[in-house]
Design an enzyme around this catalytic site. Structure first.
Site, PDB file in Angstrom:
ATOM      1  N   GLU A   1       5.472   0.383  -3.305  1.00 23.48           N
ATOM      2  CA  GLU A   1       4.041   0.719  -3.381  1.00 23.48           C
ATOM      3  C   GLU A   1       3.740   2.083  -2.763  1.00 23.48           C
ATOM      4  O   GLU A   1       2.639   2.343  -2.307  1.00 23.48           O
ATOM      5  CB  GLU A   1       3.211  -0.391  -2.723  1.00 23.48           C
ATOM      6  CG  GLU A   1       3.339  -1.701  -3.482  1.00 23.48           C
ATOM      7  CD  GLU A   1       2.992  -2.945  -2.683  1.00 23.48           C
ATOM      8  OE1 GLU A   1       2.768  -3.996  -3.294  1.00 23.48           O
ATOM      9  OE2 GLU A   1       2.951  -2.855  -1.440  1.00 23.48           O
TER      10      GLU A   1
ATOM     11  N   ASP B   1       6.636  -7.297   3.580  1.00 26.95           N
ATOM     12  CA  ASP B   1       5.285  -7.664   3.985  1.00 26.95           C
ATOM     13  C   ASP B   1       5.379  -8.467   5.276  1.00 26.95           C
ATOM     14  O   ASP B   1       6.270  -9.309   5.429  1.00 26.95           O
ATOM     15  CB  ASP B   1       4.624  -8.577   2.944  1.00 26.95           C
ATOM     16  CG  ASP B   1       4.010  -7.830   1.783  1.00 26.95           C
ATOM     17  OD1 ASP B   1       4.025  -6.592   1.797  1.00 26.95           O
ATOM     18  OD2 ASP B   1       3.532  -8.495   0.847  1.00 26.95           O
TER      19      ASP B   1
ATOM     20  N   HIS C   1       2.655  -3.972   6.003  1.00 31.57           N
ATOM     21  CA  HIS C   1       4.091  -3.783   5.800  1.00 31.57           C
ATOM     22  C   HIS C   1       4.800  -3.492   7.116  1.00 31.57           C
ATOM     23  O   HIS C   1       4.191  -3.032   8.083  1.00 31.57           O
ATOM     24  CB  HIS C   1       4.351  -2.603   4.847  1.00 31.57           C
ATOM     25  CG  HIS C   1       3.932  -2.853   3.438  1.00 31.57           C
ATOM     26  ND1 HIS C   1       3.544  -1.836   2.581  1.00 31.57           N
ATOM     27  CD2 HIS C   1       3.837  -3.992   2.717  1.00 31.57           C
ATOM     28  CE1 HIS C   1       3.222  -2.342   1.398  1.00 31.57           C
ATOM     29  NE2 HIS C   1       3.397  -3.650   1.469  1.00 31.57           N
TER      30      HIS C   1
END
Length: 603
Positions: A350, A374, A540
């Site tokens: 991402e 995550d 994260h």
């Protein structure tokens, strides 16, 4: 794996610019007519001992031994200091360590380069006052705003003792690893492949942070470049054929959890495999270039972006239409692929640039691959008992954090590599063919859940073995404050199979899971596991093998990044001497004040 022979090990340095060397500066009392002459052998002997020690114990991330450069002469005054600085510049020195057993002229012998991390080892002996010079040099550096890391052994040594005490070794290695990380990052690029993913703040590139704190460039490529290179076949087609063969033989496709009526056909899945392999080749070529492309007539594309780290936006503009980037990210982040064993590429999911930097810190300090995750769920003992009717035990007894992401974590994170019978994550040059096979066997590639990833693709799915010491890392940027670093040392833990299954099924069971138990201190952010989760600054984290919090604190001080929370014992904290001037009781507050006063390293 189909090939049981030893895998090829690639120790190529793939980025532009030579790897930085460590410069050793033997400082000496400049007075002649017997004083300097009597100290030459001992002083140069210290320098050679330090160089030998570092070269024997440190390797660059590509697996080659670290190189040291020793000044041509002992440094007794400003002329020899200048000659040494000239030599270090010529030789590509990025870190300097001054050593001395005696009194020297502080400001006349000091290293004045503001960009090179500096340390001094002042010999603890009584014949000559090396400790006095250390203190004088600290004062000169502190007064001139050039922070230096002081290394002073606890025990008094005899003048003819050429050994390096263990406590000195520990600080020297901690300093050198962090200093090399600073020097290796300098001048390299972070490559954004795409832009901001789903409004994630870490995806919003803060160029001031990269430039002023890390000395890095920012490079940008639109995700449409992947489409162009796929459609125009701007990749090594021979390598693609070899990669596809390797994937078919070694990457086990797992169960498709999508409803039968929406599952992709076998033909579509086969096309997706080809796409994700091409994406991997293209992303790597974008980062570091590929001479094969020049042979094909693509000279510009062959150059790459000299990227030491990168990130792929993916969601949602790409993944709503094309196969996701999970395979690409997982393989690049791993220590091996179809070409054999090689240094992991640092690839952030991402395009979370701040997690990419966190991964880069961990990689440069350990030479190992990094888990991108995550920070998904805190499971209290009470919640686990309610849901599974089982008690958490052992390291998990106070609760656990579920680290899980969409299949982009390194395959090294399976814990299938071993040392002395325990699960580890090794530098790539220490990994065996059997361990590569075990990592691949422990991983299944699950067809992407189509409600998340409409374009399909495959996510790695594995369960990290328990018992590994791990450090969870995160850089965050706070308005008005700047970057701060969070550190949580802990362990991966094993859960009973039925407990893992029940908890895992409550989120996406097609992704890799690491159950993490942080080490608690009973106070502050580490009062309990809930507090660690509750105070984590972003969605994260980067996860590195080993308890490297002490190394991270040293690195952060070099870069002037304050540490917002950590559970590192005080005896492992090693910062420049100037930090003591900001207070010695509240070390966290002193760190903030010192970083603000000195400002970013390149600012």
């Amino acid at each position: 794996m189909s090939n049981k022979t030893n895998l090829k090990i690639n120790k190529q340095h793939r980025l532009r610019g030579n790897l930085p060397k460590i410069g050793i500066r033997p400082a000496i009392d400049g007075r002649r007519k017997g004083i300097r002459e009597s100290l030459e052998g001992q002083t140069m002997g210290m320098a050679k001992a330090v160089a030998n020690f570092l070269e024997e114990n440190l390797k660059y991330p590509n697996g080659t031994p670290v190189e040291c450069v020793i000044a041509d002469t002992c440094i007794g005054g400003v002329a020899e200091a200048a000659a040494t600085a000239e030599k270090f510049s010529r030789e590509g020195v990025g870190v300097s360590i001054t050593v001395s057993p005696c009194w020297c002229y502080g400001s006349e012998t000091m290293d004045m380069n503001p960009l090179i991390p500096k340390a001094i080892w002042g010999f603890n002996g009584t014949e000559r006052p090396g400790a006095v010079y250390l203190a004088a040099l600290k004062a000169a550096h502190d007064q001139k705003g050039l922070p230096i890391f002081p290394i002073y052994g606890r025990q008094v040594q005899d003048a003819d003792d050429r050994s390096i005490p263990e406590d000195v070794q520990e600080k020297m290695l901690r300093f050198a690893k962090a200093g090399l990380a600073v020097a290796i990052m300098r001048g390299k690029s972070y490559l954004s492949m795409g832009s901001v993913s789903m409004g994630i703040a870490g995806s919003m590139v803060n160029e001031d942070f990269f430039q002023e704190y890390l000395g890095m460039r920012n490079e940008y490529v639109d995700m449409s470049e992947f489409i162009r290179r796929m459609e125009e076949e701007i990749y090594d087609k021979a390598e693609f054929k070899r990669a596809m063969k390797w994937v078919k033989e070694n990457c086990n496709e797992g169960k498709d959890n999508n409803p039968p009526q929406v599952q992709h056909s076998r033909e579509t899945k086969d096309e997706e495999w080809e796409t994700v392999v091409k994406m991997t080749l293209i992303a790597r070529d974008l980062m570091v270039g590929n001479p094969k492309l020049a042979e094909m007539g693509y000279g510009e594309e062959a150059m790459g972006h000299n990227a030491i780290a990168a990130g792929f936006q993916g969601q949602r503009q790409w993944t709503d239409h094309f196969p996701n980037g999970d395979f690409m990210e997982a393989i690049l982040n791993s220590s091996f692929d179809w070409n054999g064993l090689r240094e992991p590429f640092i690839m952030a999911t991402e395009n979370d640039t701040l997690n990419g930097v966190s991964m880069l810190f961990g990689h440069l300090l350990t030479n190992t691959a990094q888990i991108f995750a995550d920070v998904r769920t805190y499971w209290s003992p009470e919640s686990v008992k309610r849901v599974t009717d089982k008690e958490l035990t052992g390291r998990a007894q106070n609760g656990i954090i579920h680290l899980i992401n969409s299949g982009s974590a390194t395959l090294d994170g399976t814990g299938q590599q071993t040392k002395n019978g325990r699960p580890v994550m090794k530098p790539f040059w220490e990994i065996s063919s059997e361990e590569v096979e075990a990592c691949l066997e422990a991983t299944s590639w699950r067809p992407a859940m189509l409600d998340y990833f409409r374009g399909g693709g495959f996510s790695s799915n594995y369960l990290t073995k328990g018992g590994m010491p791990l450090t969870m890392i995160r850089i965050n940027i706070i308005k008005g404050l700047g970057p701060v670093l969070q550190i949580a040392e802990g362990y991966s833990v094993d859960l009973p199979e039925d407990v893992h299954r029940i908890l895992d099924q409550r989120t996406d069971p097609t992704w890799p899971t690491t159950w993490f138990a942080p080490i608690l201190t009973g106070k502050g952010a580490f009062k309990d596991v809930y507090s660690v989760m509750n105070r984590w600054g972003a969605n994260h984290a980067a996860v590195s093998y080993g308890h490297i919090g002490g190394d991270l604190i040293t690195l952060a001080a070099m870069l002037r990044i304050p540490v917002a929370m950590h559970n590192v014992s005080e005896d492992k904290i090693f910062r420049p001497s100037a930090w003591d001037g900001f207070g010695t009781n509240d070390l966290e507050g002193a760190d903030y004040r010192a970083c603000k006063t000195f400002g970013p390293l390149y600012g």
